[in-house]
Design a protein around this motif. Structure first.
Motif, PDB file in Angstrom:
ATOM      1  N   LYS A 108      40.921  38.579  25.352  1.00 25.28           N
ATOM      2  CA  LYS A 108      40.033  39.617  25.961  1.00 25.28           C
ATOM      3  C   LYS A 108      39.769  40.080  27.065  1.00 25.28           C
ATOM      4  CE  LYS A 108      37.383  39.161  22.408  1.00 25.28           C
ATOM      5  NZ  LYS A 108      35.444  39.377  22.196  1.00 25.28           N
ATOM      6  N   LEU A 109      40.884  40.812  27.501  1.00 31.56           N
ATOM      7  CA  LEU A 109      40.406  41.793  28.759  1.00 31.56           C
ATOM      8  C   LEU A 109      40.661  42.729  29.316  1.00 31.56           C
ATOM      9  CD1 LEU A 109      44.602  40.433  28.874  1.00 31.56           C
ATOM     10  CD2 LEU A 109      42.530  39.601  29.991  1.00 31.56           C
ATOM     11  N   PHE A 114      37.218  49.190  40.409  1.00 29.83           N
ATOM     12  CA  PHE A 114      36.281  50.181  41.486  1.00 29.83           C
ATOM     13  C   PHE A 114      36.748  49.344  43.588  1.00 29.83           C
ATOM     14  CE2 PHE A 114      33.084  47.644  44.902  1.00 29.83           C
ATOM     15  CZ  PHE A 114      32.100  48.580  43.543  1.00 29.83           C
ATOM     16  N   ASP A 115      36.599  50.337  43.971  1.00 25.68           N
ATOM     17  CA  ASP A 115      37.212  50.806  45.865  1.00 25.68           C
ATOM     18  C   ASP A 115      38.597  50.920  45.056  1.00 25.68           C
ATOM     19  OD1 ASP A 115      36.556  50.925  48.159  1.00 25.68           O
ATOM     20  OD2 ASP A 115      36.685  49.265  48.247  1.00 25.68           O
ATOM     21  N   ASN A 116      38.215  51.822  44.518  1.00 27.69           N
ATOM     22  CA  ASN A 116      40.038  52.160  44.463  1.00 27.69           C
ATOM     23  C   ASN A 116      41.016  50.969  43.985  1.00 27.69           C
ATOM     24  OD1 ASN A 116      39.394  55.213  44.971  1.00 27.69           O
ATOM     25  ND2 ASN A 116      39.379  54.434  46.963  1.00 27.69           N
ATOM     26  N   LYS A 117      40.905  49.868  43.255  1.00 32.80           N
ATOM     27  CA  LYS A 117      41.775  49.464  43.387  1.00 32.80           C
ATOM     28  C   LYS A 117      41.057  48.685  41.629  1.00 32.80           C
ATOM     29  CE  LYS A 117      41.376  46.756  47.615  1.00 32.80           C
ATOM     30  NZ  LYS A 117      40.777  45.402  48.256  1.00 32.80           N
ATOM     31  N   ASN A 118      42.803  48.601  40.821  1.00 33.39           N
ATOM     32  CA  ASN A 118      42.640  48.024  38.957  1.00 33.39           C
ATOM     33  C   ASN A 118      42.555  46.867  39.272  1.00 33.39           C
ATOM     34  OD1 ASN A 118      43.320  50.607  38.708  1.00 33.39           O
ATOM     35  ND2 ASN A 118      45.335  50.463  39.045  1.00 33.39           N
ATOM     36  N   TYR A 119      41.633  46.331  38.399  1.00 35.12           N
ATOM     37  CA  TYR A 119      41.669  44.877  37.630  1.00 35.12           C
ATOM     38  C   TYR A 119      41.299  44.876  36.807  1.00 35.12           C
ATOM     39  CZ  TYR A 119      38.953  44.514  42.472  1.00 35.12           C
ATOM     40  OH  TYR A 119      38.261  44.647  44.301  1.00 35.12           O
ATOM     41  N   ILE A 120      42.000  43.282  36.253  1.00 35.77           N
ATOM     42  CA  ILE A 120      42.076  42.877  34.327  1.00 35.77           C
ATOM     43  C   ILE A 120      41.126  41.815  34.991  1.00 35.77           C
ATOM     44  CG2 ILE A 120      44.038  42.195  32.852  1.00 35.77           C
ATOM     45  CD1 ILE A 120      46.191  43.667  34.272  1.00 35.77           C
ATOM     46  N   GLY A 217      47.322  45.393  37.905  1.00 37.14           N
ATOM     47  CA  GLY A 217      45.838  45.063  38.562  1.00 37.14           C
ATOM     48  C   GLY A 217      45.761  43.739  39.017  1.00 37.14           C
ATOM     49  N   THR A 218      44.829  43.508  39.656  1.00 34.90           N
ATOM     50  CA  THR A 218      44.801  41.930  39.620  1.00 34.90           C
ATOM     51  C   THR A 218      43.942  41.444  38.756  1.00 34.90           C
ATOM     52  OG1 THR A 218      44.420  42.979  42.146  1.00 34.90           O
ATOM     53  CG2 THR A 218      43.709  40.480  41.825  1.00 34.90           C
ATOM     54  N   TYR A 219      44.241  40.208  38.484  1.00 29.54           N
ATOM     55  CA  TYR A 219      44.240  39.656  37.483  1.00 29.54           C
ATOM     56  C   TYR A 219      42.371  38.455  37.607  1.00 29.54           C
ATOM     57  CZ  TYR A 219      43.025  36.455  33.262  1.00 29.54           C
ATOM     58  OH  TYR A 219      43.044  35.410  32.504  1.00 29.54           O
TER      59      TYR A 219
END
Length: 241
Positions: A108-109, A114-120, A217-219
């Protein structure tokens, strides 16, 4: 005769395989904004917030693409024109992030930025639903009520999430991160102030390109870890100003 029966079974199997996917559209409802205290004179800012929430919830639509094992819940992309910045901001607040679920791998992801950065963000947690005997009809489908007890992290008080799912649509998914019930969730009451309800359901044979696991994105290992990152970045941004 045997060959004829085998042919019918094979044909039905193909049809079944072709329809084992679908898409549901959901809308938001905030019942508390419809209640007005006539004894109090609302402030200008209060009026603006109320109207912006109403406008945002009328415009926002979410889609849930699903098959037998995966689902993706995402906001329907629309070009919003003639909206003030406050309402546009409210739309972003009410619809932040996409959710991917895989019941075969217990994944489940949440895909967000946030702050122009992608996260997973890994948000998997067991959901011990309690299914009741209470039923009602939604979109012509018989739905069963299920409840889930959760704890508010800030107040440490328990609250109840209420879901209405239909066994007539045998897919284990629903809005946001909620799933695991023996049928598609057609209505989800997250709290007394917010309800997500299904406006339409379509079983389909065509492939949905968005039904894929997020990879860009950053995991992040947990939602708690992501919240700490957001707090740190927000604090640094505040210090700069």
């Amino acid at each position: 005769m045997k060959h004829f029966i085998v042919l019918i079974f094979f044909s039905l199997s193909i049809i079944s395989a072709q329809t084992q996917k679908g898409k549901a559209t959901y809308k938001l409802k905030h019942p508390q904004i419809d209640v007005v205290d006539t004894t109090k004179k609302p402030s200008t800012m209060g009026k603006q917030i109320t109207e912006s929430i109403k406008t945002a919830q009328e415009l926002i639509a979410f889609n849930l693409a699903f098959n037998n094992k995966e689902s993706v819940f995402y906001r329907e992309e629309k070009l919003y024109t003639n909206l003030d910045k406050f309402t546009k901001g409210m739309i972003d607040i009410l619809s932040k992030g996409n959710y991917y679920s895989n019941i075969a791998t217990n994944e489940k992801l949440k895909s967000t930025s946030f702050d122009n950065k992608n996260y997973i963000v890994n948000i998997y947690q067991p959901q011990p639903w309690k299914i009741t005997d209470t039923t009602k009809t939604i979109l012509g489908y018989t739905c069963h009520k299920a409840t889930l007890t959760k704890t508010n992290k800030k107040t440490t008080k328990d609250y109840t999430v209420e879901a209405w799912f239909s066994k007539d649509i045998p897919y284990y998914f629903g809005p946001d991160e909620y799933n695991g019930l023996p049928g598609l969730i057609l209505e989800l009451k997250l709290n007394p102030k917010q309800t997500i309800y299904c406006a339409s359901v379509q079983l389909q044979t065509k492939k949905n390109k968005l039904l894929t696991k997020p990879t860009e994105g950053t995991y992040i290992n947990s939602n708690e870890e992501f919240e700490d990152i957001v707090k740190t970045l927000a604090s640094k941004a505040k210090q700069k100003h």
